[in-house]
Motif scaffolding. Structure first.
Motif, PDB file in Angstrom:
ATOM      1  N   LEU A 104       0.846  -1.205   0.000  1.00 51.36           N
ATOM      2  CA  LEU A 104       0.000   0.000   0.000  1.00 51.36           C
ATOM      3  C   LEU A 104       0.875   1.247   0.000  1.00 51.36           C
ATOM      4  N   GLY A 105       0.485   2.244  -0.791  1.00 53.31           N
ATOM      5  CA  GLY A 105       1.271   3.473  -0.876  1.00 53.31           C
ATOM      6  C   GLY A 105       1.191   4.352   0.370  1.00 53.31           C
ATOM      7  N   ALA A 106       0.276   4.026   1.277  1.00 57.72           N
ATOM      8  CA  ALA A 106       0.010   4.874   2.445  1.00 57.72           C
ATOM      9  C   ALA A 106       1.100   4.789   3.500  1.00 57.72           C
ATOM     10  N   ARG A 107       1.070   5.751   4.427  1.00 60.51           N
ATOM     11  CA  ARG A 107       1.787   5.589   5.683  1.00 60.51           C
ATOM     12  C   ARG A 107       1.018   4.525   6.476  1.00 60.51           C
ATOM     13  N   LYS A 108       1.679   3.439   6.857  1.00 58.59           N
ATOM     14  CA  LYS A 108       0.988   2.264   7.411  1.00 58.59           C
ATOM     15  C   LYS A 108       1.351   2.075   8.890  1.00 58.59           C
ATOM     16  N   ILE A 109       0.328   1.964   9.707  1.00 60.16           N
ATOM     17  CA  ILE A 109       0.553   1.937  11.153  1.00 60.16           C
ATOM     18  C   ILE A 109      -0.261   0.796  11.773  1.00 60.16           C
ATOM     19  N   TYR A 110       0.429  -0.111  12.484  1.00 61.28           N
ATOM     20  CA  TYR A 110      -0.292  -1.148  13.223  1.00 61.28           C
ATOM     21  C   TYR A 110      -0.806  -0.580  14.538  1.00 61.28           C
ATOM     22  N   THR A 111      -2.067  -0.893  14.842  1.00 60.59           N
ATOM     23  CA  THR A 111      -2.630  -0.483  16.129  1.00 60.59           C
ATOM     24  C   THR A 111      -3.524  -1.594  16.668  1.00 60.59           C
ATOM     25  N   HIS A 112      -4.190  -1.359  17.819  1.00 62.36           N
ATOM     26  CA  HIS A 112      -4.981  -2.407  18.490  1.00 62.36           C
ATOM     27  C   HIS A 112      -4.069  -3.626  18.690  1.00 62.36           C
ATOM     28  N   ILE A 113      -2.931  -3.371  19.335  1.00 63.78           N
ATOM     29  CA  ILE A 113      -1.884  -4.390  19.454  1.00 63.78           C
ATOM     30  C   ILE A 113      -2.090  -5.178  20.745  1.00 63.78           C
ATOM     31  N   ASN A 114      -2.202  -6.494  20.621  1.00 64.22           N
ATOM     32  CA  ASN A 114      -2.402  -7.297  21.834  1.00 64.22           C
ATOM     33  C   ASN A 114      -1.105  -7.370  22.633  1.00 64.22           C
ATOM     34  N   ASN A 115      -1.255  -7.494  23.931  1.00 64.95           N
ATOM     35  CA  ASN A 115      -0.075  -7.493  24.810  1.00 64.95           C
ATOM     36  C   ASN A 115       0.905  -8.622  24.520  1.00 64.95           C
ATOM     37  N   THR A 116       0.431  -9.687  23.875  1.00 63.93           N
ATOM     38  CA  THR A 116       1.310 -10.827  23.555  1.00 63.93           C
ATOM     39  C   THR A 116       2.132 -10.607  22.285  1.00 63.93           C
ATOM     40  N   ASN A 117       1.818  -9.570  21.524  1.00 61.05           N
ATOM     41  CA  ASN A 117       2.431  -9.418  20.199  1.00 61.05           C
ATOM     42  C   ASN A 117       3.921  -9.071  20.318  1.00 61.05           C
ATOM     43  N   PRO A 118       4.800  -9.879  19.709  1.00 64.01           N
ATOM     44  CA  PRO A 118       6.244  -9.621  19.848  1.00 64.01           C
ATOM     45  C   PRO A 118       6.706  -8.302  19.236  1.00 64.01           C
ATOM     46  N   ILE A 119       5.867  -7.635  18.422  1.00 63.55           N
ATOM     47  CA  ILE A 119       6.302  -6.315  17.921  1.00 63.55           C
ATOM     48  C   ILE A 119       6.357  -5.274  19.044  1.00 63.55           C
ATOM     49  N   LEU A 120       5.787  -5.600  20.196  1.00 61.02           N
ATOM     50  CA  LEU A 120       5.863  -4.661  21.328  1.00 61.02           C
ATOM     51  C   LEU A 120       7.241  -4.671  21.985  1.00 61.02           C
ATOM     52  N   ALA A 121       8.023  -5.711  21.718  1.00 64.33           N
ATOM     53  CA  ALA A 121       9.394  -5.768  22.260  1.00 64.33           C
ATOM     54  C   ALA A 121      10.304  -4.990  21.321  1.00 64.33           C
ATOM     55  N   PRO A 122      11.006  -3.961  21.830  1.00 65.64           N
ATOM     56  CA  PRO A 122      11.737  -3.036  20.957  1.00 65.64           C
ATOM     57  C   PRO A 122      12.830  -3.699  20.127  1.00 65.64           C
ATOM     58  N   ASP A 123      13.385  -4.798  20.627  1.00 69.11           N
ATOM     59  CA  ASP A 123      14.527  -5.405  19.936  1.00 69.11           C
ATOM     60  C   ASP A 123      14.181  -6.748  19.304  1.00 69.11           C
ATOM     61  N   SER A 124      12.899  -7.023  19.096  1.00 66.17           N
ATOM     62  CA  SER A 124      12.527  -8.343  18.571  1.00 66.17           C
ATOM     63  C   SER A 124      12.710  -8.422  17.060  1.00 66.17           C
ATOM     64  N   ASP A 125      12.909  -9.641  16.559  1.00 66.89           N
ATOM     65  CA  ASP A 125      12.989  -9.852  15.103  1.00 66.89           C
ATOM     66  C   ASP A 125      11.686  -9.415  14.440  1.00 66.89           C
ATOM     67  N   GLU A 126      10.571  -9.664  15.143  1.00 60.06           N
ATOM     68  CA  GLU A 126       9.259  -9.338  14.577  1.00 60.06           C
ATOM     69  C   GLU A 126       9.099  -7.821  14.416  1.00 60.06           C
ATOM     70  N   ARG A 127       9.577  -7.070  15.416  1.00 61.39           N
ATOM     71  CA  ARG A 127       9.517  -5.605  15.318  1.00 61.39           C
ATOM     72  C   ARG A 127      10.365  -5.122  14.147  1.00 61.39           C
ATOM     73  N   ARG A 128      11.552  -5.716  14.033  1.00 63.36           N
ATOM     74  CA  ARG A 128      12.432  -5.314  12.922  1.00 63.36           C
ATOM     75  C   ARG A 128      11.796  -5.651  11.575  1.00 63.36           C
ATOM     76  N   ALA A 129      11.113  -6.804  11.508  1.00 60.60           N
ATOM     77  CA  ALA A 129      10.495  -7.223  10.239  1.00 60.60           C
ATOM     78  C   ALA A 129       9.392  -6.250   9.809  1.00 60.60           C
ATOM     79  N   VAL A 130       8.551  -5.813  10.746  1.00 64.04           N
ATOM     80  CA  VAL A 130       7.469  -4.900  10.326  1.00 64.04           C
ATOM     81  C   VAL A 130       8.044  -3.532   9.938  1.00 64.04           C
ATOM     82  N   GLU A 131       9.058  -3.084  10.665  1.00 67.94           N
ATOM     83  CA  GLU A 131       9.648  -1.783  10.337  1.00 67.94           C
ATOM     84  C   GLU A 131      10.378  -1.837   8.997  1.00 67.94           C
ATOM     85  N   ALA A 132      11.051  -2.962   8.739  1.00 68.48           N
ATOM     86  CA  ALA A 132      11.766  -3.109   7.461  1.00 68.48           C
ATOM     87  C   ALA A 132      10.781  -3.099   6.293  1.00 68.48           C
TER      88      ALA A 132
END
Ligand code: MLT
Ligand code: MN
Ligand code: ZN
Length: 311
Positions: free
Chosen positions: A260-288
Motif C-alpha cells: 500500500l502506498g500509504a503511511r501504514k501503522i499497526y494499532t490495536h496491538i495485543n499485549n502478547t504481540n512480539p512487535i511490542l518488544a523493541p529489539d525483537s525480530d518481529e519488530r524489525r520485520a514490520v519496520e523493514a
C-alpha cells in the motif's frame, strides 16, 4: 486533518491485568523500550489541535486517562469538551465502555451502524447518556455511504467518514444471541477539506478491505501469529476465532498490505504481540517492510495540515 492515537492496545491493554506473559512482565518492570498502552482509540480533527473539534474513533475503557494526558482534549471553557462526536467501529467492550465515563452532561453525536445501535440500546446503561434532550444524538452509518460529521447541534466538523465492511464479528456478549450482520464491525475512511484521507481498520479477519488510496492507514496489529495465544498457553483461540488477521504468514497483513502506498501503522496491538518488544525480530520485520507501530500519544498529520476545518 490531524489524528492523535489515544490508545494503541487491544482489549485488555498493555500490560493486561491478569497476564504474566514476557511482554507484560517486561512493561510492568519498566524495561527500556516497553511502553504501557491503553485500549484502542483515535482522536481526529479537521482543525488545529488547540482549536479544532474532535471525533473519537471508539470510546476506550481508559478514556478519562486518555483525555487527561491529551492537552488538545481539555476543556476550553468552564463546561466544555473539544470532543464533539464518537464513531464506533463495533460494539466490543474495548470500544464502548468509555461512553459511560462521558455521562456528565456534554452533548455528543454518536455515529454507529444499525446493528451496533441495536446492541447498545439493549443495555439500560445507555440511559445514563440521556439525562437531557440532545445529550446523546445517535446517527446511523450505512456501509459504503459517506457521512459528513456534525456535532450534536448539527454544526459541521469539516470531516467526512465512510464506513466500509471488514471481516469482523459480533461482540463476545452477543455471540449466539444476536444475528450476525456485516454491520457488526466496520472500517472507517476519513476525509477532510484539505484532501487528506485516513483509514482505520483495527478489527478484521481479512486483508481484503478497502484501504487503497489513503494517505494513512491504521490497521489491525492485534496478533503477530495466528496461534500466538496457543503458543503461549494463554488461550485455545486462534486469531481468526477473534476475527483478527495476523501480521505474519502467507495471508497475513505484512505479506498482503505492505505494498500500500500509504503511511501504514499497526494499532490495536495485543499485549502478547512480539512487535511490542523493541529489539525483537518481529519488530524489525514490520519496520523493514515500512510499517510503524502505534503508541499512545502518537500524533499524525494527514494531507496539508494548515488549511481548513471549521473554527
Ligand atoms: C477483540 O478485539 O477481539 C475484542 O476486543 C475482544 C474482546 O471484546 O474481549
Ligand atoms: Mn478489541
Ligand atoms: Zn501479556
Amino acid at each position: 486533518m490531524r489524528a492523535i492515537v489515544l490508545g494503541s492496545a487491544a482489549g485488555g491493554g498493555f500490560p493486561q491485568w491478569n497476564c504474566g506473559c514476557g511482554n507484560c512482565v517486561a512493561v510492568r518492570k519498566g524495561r527500556p523500550g516497553f511502553e504501557p498502552r491503553t485500549q484502542d482509540s483515535l482522536a481526529v480533527t479537521a482543525g488545529a489541535l488547540n482549536t479544532g473539534t474532535f471525533a473519537l474513533v471508539n470510546a476506550s475503557p481508559e478514556i478519562l486517562l486518555q483525555i487527561q494526558r491529551t492537552r488538545a482534549l481539555w476543556p476550553r471553557a468552564p463546561r466544555h469538551s473539544p470532543i464533539s462526536a464518537i464513531v464506533l467501529t463495533n460494539g466490543d467492550m474495548d470500544h464502548v465502555l468509555g461512553l459511560f465515563s462521558l455521562r456528565e452532561s456534554w452533548p455528543l453525536a454518536l455515529y454507529v451502524t444499525a446493528s451496533v445501535r441495536e446492541g447498545l440500546e439493549q443495555s439500560a446503561f445507555i440511559r445514563t447518556l440521556r439525562r437531557f434532550e440532545g445529550q446523546l444524538v445517535v446517527r446511523e452509518l450505512i456501509l459504503g455511504e459517506t457521512t459528513e460529521l456534525a456535532d450534536a447541534s448539527n454544526e459541521p466538523m469539516g470531516l467526512s467518514v465512510r464506513a466500509f465492511p471488514t471481516a469482523g464479528k459480533l461482540p463476545v456478549h452477543f455471540v449466539g444471541k444476536a444475528t450476525e450482520s456485516p454491520e457488526d464491525s466496520i472500517g472507517l475512511s476519513f476525509t477532510d477539506n484539505t484532501g487528506g484521507s485516513l483509514a482505520y481498520a483495527a478489527a478484521t479477519a481479512s486483508a481484503d478491505v478497502a484501504l487503497e488510496g489513503h494517505d494513512v492507514v491504521f490497521f489491525d496489529g492485534t496478533f503477530f501469529r495466528e496461534d500466538e495465544l496457543r503458543r503461549l498457553g494463554l488461550s485455545k483461540s486462534l486469531a481468526k476465532d477473534m476475527a483478527h488477521i495476523p501480521i505474519d504468514g502467507e495471508n497475513g497483513s505484512l505479506a498482503r498490505l505492505s505494498k500500500l502506498g500509504a503511511r501504514k501503522i499497526y494499532t490495536h496491538i495485543n499485549n502478547t504481540n512480539p512487535i511490542l518488544a523493541p529489539d525483537s525480530d518481529e519488530r524489525r520485520a514490520v519496520e523493514a517492510a515500512g510499517w510503524e507501530v502505534a503508541y499512545d500519544g502518537m500524533e499524525i498529520t494527514v494531507g496539508s495540515s494548515d488549511v481548513g476545518g471549521p473554527k
